[in-house]
Scaffold this motif. Structure first.
Motif, mmCIF file in Angstrom:
data_model
loop_
_atom_site.group_PDB
_atom_site.id
_atom_site.type_symbol
_atom_site.label_atom_id
_atom_site.label_comp_id
_atom_site.label_asym_id
_atom_site.label_seq_id
_atom_site.Cartn_x
_atom_site.Cartn_y
_atom_site.Cartn_z
ATOM 1 N N THR A 324 50.707 -37.676 -2.080
ATOM 2 C CA THR A 324 50.724 -39.098 -2.093
ATOM 3 C C THR A 324 49.425 -39.516 -1.226
ATOM 4 O O THR A 324 49.489 -40.709 -1.386
ATOM 5 N N GLU A 325 48.806 -38.708 -0.983
ATOM 6 C CA GLU A 325 47.283 -39.116 -0.217
ATOM 7 C C GLU A 325 47.919 -40.115 0.949
ATOM 8 O O GLU A 325 47.101 -41.068 1.395
ATOM 9 N N GLY A 326 48.926 -39.661 1.696
ATOM 10 C CA GLY A 326 49.222 -40.396 2.978
ATOM 11 C C GLY A 326 49.740 -41.314 2.846
ATOM 12 O O GLY A 326 50.490 -41.830 3.888
ATOM 13 N N GLU A 327 50.595 -41.742 1.778
ATOM 14 C CA GLU A 327 51.632 -42.679 1.314
ATOM 15 C C GLU A 327 52.919 -42.057 1.935
ATOM 16 O O GLU A 327 53.220 -40.977 1.478
ATOM 17 N N VAL A 328 53.593 -43.152 2.732
ATOM 18 C CA VAL A 328 54.644 -42.585 3.226
ATOM 19 C C VAL A 328 55.984 -43.372 2.765
ATOM 20 O O VAL A 328 57.082 -43.179 3.281
ATOM 21 N N ASP A 329 55.900 -44.055 1.710
ATOM 22 C CA ASP A 329 57.024 -44.652 0.976
ATOM 23 C C ASP A 329 57.871 -43.599 0.570
ATOM 24 O O ASP A 329 57.700 -42.433 0.147
ATOM 25 N N GLY A 330 59.381 -43.640 1.120
ATOM 26 C CA GLY A 330 60.318 -42.695 0.587
ATOM 27 C C GLY A 330 60.284 -42.238 -0.792
ATOM 28 O O GLY A 330 60.365 -41.105 -0.948
ATOM 29 N N ASP A 331 60.350 -43.129 -1.542
ATOM 30 C CA ASP A 331 60.400 -42.905 -3.099
ATOM 31 C C ASP A 331 59.127 -42.053 -3.706
ATOM 32 O O ASP A 331 59.430 -41.204 -4.194
ATOM 33 N N ALA A 332 58.237 -42.438 -2.900
ATOM 34 C CA ALA A 332 56.791 -41.806 -3.369
ATOM 35 C C ALA A 332 56.933 -40.321 -2.975
ATOM 36 O O ALA A 332 56.515 -39.299 -3.583
ATOM 37 N N LEU A 333 57.514 -40.372 -1.567
ATOM 38 C CA LEU A 333 57.467 -38.757 -1.122
ATOM 39 C C LEU A 333 58.410 -37.921 -1.886
ATOM 40 O O LEU A 333 58.137 -36.695 -2.160
ATOM 41 N N MET A 334 59.475 -38.696 -2.203
ATOM 42 C CA MET A 334 60.626 -37.950 -3.100
ATOM 43 C C MET A 334 59.961 -37.292 -4.385
ATOM 44 O O MET A 334 60.340 -36.135 -4.817
ATOM 45 N N GLU A 335 59.280 -38.339 -5.189
ATOM 46 C CA GLU A 335 58.669 -37.775 -6.516
ATOM 47 C C GLU A 335 57.804 -36.696 -6.269
ATOM 48 O O GLU A 335 57.686 -35.908 -7.039
ATOM 49 N N ALA A 336 56.884 -36.819 -4.732
ATOM 50 C CA ALA A 336 56.027 -35.818 -4.687
ATOM 51 C C ALA A 336 56.721 -34.450 -4.381
ATOM 52 O O ALA A 336 56.085 -33.266 -4.930
ATOM 53 N N ILE A 337 57.717 -34.171 -3.885
ATOM 54 C CA ILE A 337 58.357 -33.232 -3.612
ATOM 55 C C ILE A 337 58.764 -32.362 -4.978
ATOM 56 O O ILE A 337 59.015 -31.139 -4.700
ATOM 57 N N LYS A 338 59.137 -33.161 -5.857
ATOM 58 C CA LYS A 338 60.014 -32.288 -7.222
ATOM 59 C C LYS A 338 58.842 -31.449 -7.691
ATOM 60 O O LYS A 338 57.614 -32.269 -8.124
ATOM 61 N N GLY A 339 59.266 -30.375 -7.740
ATOM 62 C CA GLY A 339 58.064 -29.386 -8.474
ATOM 63 C C GLY A 339 57.214 -28.598 -7.585
ATOM 64 O O GLY A 339 56.314 -27.825 -7.923
ATOM 65 N N LEU A 340 57.173 -29.032 -6.565
ATOM 66 C CA LEU A 340 55.975 -28.437 -5.457
ATOM 67 C C LEU A 340 56.326 -26.957 -5.440
ATOM 68 O O LEU A 340 57.667 -26.521 -5.324
ATOM 69 N N SER A 341 55.158 -26.092 -5.184
ATOM 70 C CA SER A 341 55.594 -24.826 -5.235
ATOM 71 C C SER A 341 54.425 -24.265 -4.072
ATOM 72 O O SER A 341 53.527 -24.728 -4.137
ATOM 73 N N TRP A 342 55.063 -23.048 -3.326
ATOM 74 C CA TRP A 342 54.139 -22.398 -2.398
ATOM 75 C C TRP A 342 54.452 -21.153 -2.118
ATOM 76 O O TRP A 342 55.489 -20.508 -2.634
ATOM 77 N N THR A 343 53.549 -20.414 -1.582
ATOM 78 C CA THR A 343 53.708 -19.069 -1.194
ATOM 79 C C THR A 343 54.220 -19.159 0.545
ATOM 80 O O THR A 343 53.647 -19.640 1.415
ATOM 81 N N SER A 344 55.612 -18.843 0.506
ATOM 82 C CA SER A 344 56.352 -19.041 2.042
ATOM 83 C C SER A 344 56.326 -17.599 2.577
ATOM 84 O O SER A 344 56.005 -16.522 1.681
ATOM 85 N N PRO A 345 56.215 -17.415 3.860
ATOM 86 C CA PRO A 345 56.625 -16.216 4.377
ATOM 87 C C PRO A 345 57.794 -15.465 3.636
ATOM 88 O O PRO A 345 57.883 -14.112 4.065
ATOM 89 N N ARG A 346 58.640 -16.048 3.211
ATOM 90 C CA ARG A 346 59.805 -15.282 2.674
ATOM 91 C C ARG A 346 59.528 -14.981 1.040
ATOM 92 O O ARG A 346 60.174 -14.554 0.271
ATOM 93 N N GLY A 347 58.406 -15.344 0.626
ATOM 94 C CA GLY A 347 57.787 -15.135 -0.947
ATOM 95 C C GLY A 347 57.679 -16.421 -1.528
ATOM 96 O O GLY A 347 57.641 -17.512 -1.052
ATOM 97 N N PRO A 348 57.440 -16.400 -2.840
ATOM 98 C CA PRO A 348 57.362 -17.435 -3.532
ATOM 99 C C PRO A 348 58.565 -18.515 -3.840
ATOM 100 O O PRO A 348 59.672 -17.841 -3.890
ATOM 101 N N VAL A 349 58.245 -19.669 -3.607
ATOM 102 C CA VAL A 349 59.159 -20.683 -3.506
ATOM 103 C C VAL A 349 58.734 -22.210 -4.352
ATOM 104 O O VAL A 349 57.562 -22.187 -4.303
ATOM 105 N N SER A 350 59.693 -22.793 -4.942
ATOM 106 C CA SER A 350 59.586 -24.096 -5.265
ATOM 107 C C SER A 350 60.587 -25.170 -5.183
ATOM 108 O O SER A 350 61.577 -24.359 -4.645
ATOM 109 N N ILE A 351 60.398 -26.418 -5.466
ATOM 110 C CA ILE A 351 61.480 -27.340 -5.433
ATOM 111 C C ILE A 351 61.887 -27.717 -6.767
ATOM 112 O O ILE A 351 61.038 -28.235 -7.412
ATOM 113 N N ASP A 352 63.152 -27.360 -6.999
ATOM 114 C CA ASP A 352 63.736 -27.622 -8.307
ATOM 115 C C ASP A 352 63.515 -29.350 -8.746
ATOM 116 O O ASP A 352 64.249 -29.960 -7.673
ATOM 117 N N PRO A 353 62.720 -29.875 -9.478
ATOM 118 C CA PRO A 353 62.830 -31.125 -9.770
ATOM 119 C C PRO A 353 64.110 -31.733 -10.121
ATOM 120 O O PRO A 353 64.243 -33.160 -9.716
#
Ligand code: PHB
Length: 396
Positions: A324-353
């Motif tokens: 969100t480039e630093g935007e903290v609006d709750g709806d903007a943050l929730m949109e941004a989290i959907k579908g994010l994926s990364w390599t965690s110490p537990r293995g590959p993870v993502s957020i189910d949109p």
């Protein structure tokens, strides 16, 4: 088209509480995260692990995201839902937090639903694991796991390993009932038989009488869910009641063989088969770095699966802020989290949109001695497991 956002904006209470919080913190270049955890009481080990996981993330990655300073405000709810909700309200109104996080037990996570909806504030569930929680508000997301996610692979393993008759033993509330339901469904659909379903109370459990019932039923195995922190007592009573000697195998979700308690459980724990999303023994460069930093900052304490929920929860917040480039609006943050994926110490993870729950590998593990210490050693991987309870919802 009327969007959800338009509907929400139309509701009066929303604007009031949300805007106050927003303006207060938008003026500063700080993002405030209210981390509410049981730091005292019977579930304080969860609070300690989640907080340490979150702080380890900040130590390893710095305290800025998208150019903003990230501030963690930690509060103790002592494991009581009334307090969780009161603290959440106070953090939103008086501190102007942008994100709430933590939540050591299911009832604690559920208690803040109305606060989130009123204030448009995201809540990152780092610990609680009843599948249905995230359905209660569009502002919930989760970096822990769900009990159906961890229980189904244990049932599959049992079906494939000559275990035919099982007693289930779970703590009598949301996650325990999820574990019992989803283990039973998978195990019986593939020919297994449940000979008895035992539920034990959440508060001050004495497992002895329940274990006697298990023993009397003479199953091949007992399938167990207990919330993080009570595994040592269970293991001691399991041995005292002679279940090992009676040849009854212990299979469980990894909540029973907590990494930080495993060494004190000692020999009786060896051979326990569990399914879970995180082991301190997971072999990857990301996990090696995480375990090293965590242990160094916490007097040698080993991170358990609660710690990884805290660590990845912070990653999710940082990554959403970058998006969100630093935007903290709750709806903007929730949109941004959907579908994010990364390599965690537990293995590959993502957020189910669709569900805002975490998609992750579930590992089958066996407790083994490695270099004089006990570990949950992974031997099989179920890749990219979605919460099965929600998969069923969408098929309806
Ligand atoms: C929960 O209350 O949701 C919970 C607590 C501890 C666990 C798992 C789930 O280990």
């Amino acid at each position: 088209m009327i969007t959800r956002r338009m509907l929400m904006a139309a509701s009066a209470g929303v604007a009031m509480l949300g805007q106050t919080a927003l303006t207060a913190s938008a003026q500063e270049d700080t993002v405030k995260i209210g981390l509410i955890l049981p730091m005292t009481g019977p579930f304080s080990s969860t609070g300690r692990q989640v907080e340490a996981g979150a702080r380890t993330y900040m130590e390893m990655n710095g305290d800025t995201a998208a150019g903003k300073t990230v501030e963690l405000i930690v509060r103790d709810d002592a494991g009581t839902a009334d307090q969780t909700r009161r603290i959440a309200q106070e953090l939103v109104v008086n501190e102007g937090v942008n994100v709430l996080a933590g939540f050591g037990l299911t009832p604690l996570a559920l208690s803040v639903g109305p606060v989130l909806n009123q204030a448009n504030i995201p809540a990152v569930i780092m610990a609680a694991a009843t599948a249905s929680i995230t359905k209660e508000s569009e502002y919930y997301t989760r970096t822990s796991f769900t009990l159906p996610q961890a229980s189904v692979p244990v049932a599959t393993w049992a079906n494939e390993n000559d275990i035919n008759r099982v007693v289930t033993l779970v703590t009598d509330y949301g996650p325990g009932i999820d574990a019992e339901t989803w283990f039973t469904k998978e195990f019986t659909e593939n020919g297994g038989e449940i000979v008895e379903a035992v539920r034990v109370p959440l508060e001050n459990p004495d497992f002895a009488p329940y274990l006697q019932r298990v023993r009397d039923s003479e199953p091949d195995a007992v399938f167990v869910f207990l919330p993080s922190g009570v595994g040592s007592l269970f293991m001691r009573q399991f041995t005292e009641r002679g279940l090992n000697e009676a040849g009854i195998r212990l299979i469980a979700t990894g909540d029973v063989t907590d990494d930080d308690l495993l060494n004190e459980m000692g020999e009786p724990a060896i051979g326990t088969i569990t399914g879970h999303h995180y082991s301190a023994a997971h072999e990857s460069p990301e996990n090696e770095a995480f375990v090293e930093s965590f242990e160094e900052a916490n007097d040698g304490m080993r991170p358990n699966f609660m710690a990884i929920g805290g660590y990845d929860g912070m990653h999710l917040i940082y990554a959403a802020l970058e998006e969100t480039e630093g935007e903290v609006d709750g709806d903007a943050l929730m949109e941004a989290i959907k579908g994010l994926s990364w390599t965690s110490p537990r293995g590959p993870v993502s957020i189910d949109p669709e569900t805002r729950d975490i998609i992750q590998n579930i590992y089958m593990r066996e407790v083994e001695e490695v270099d004089g210490e006990l570990y949950n050693v992974e031997f099989e991987t179920y890749e990219a497991v979605k919460d099965p309870a929600k998969a069923e919802d969408s098929a309806e």
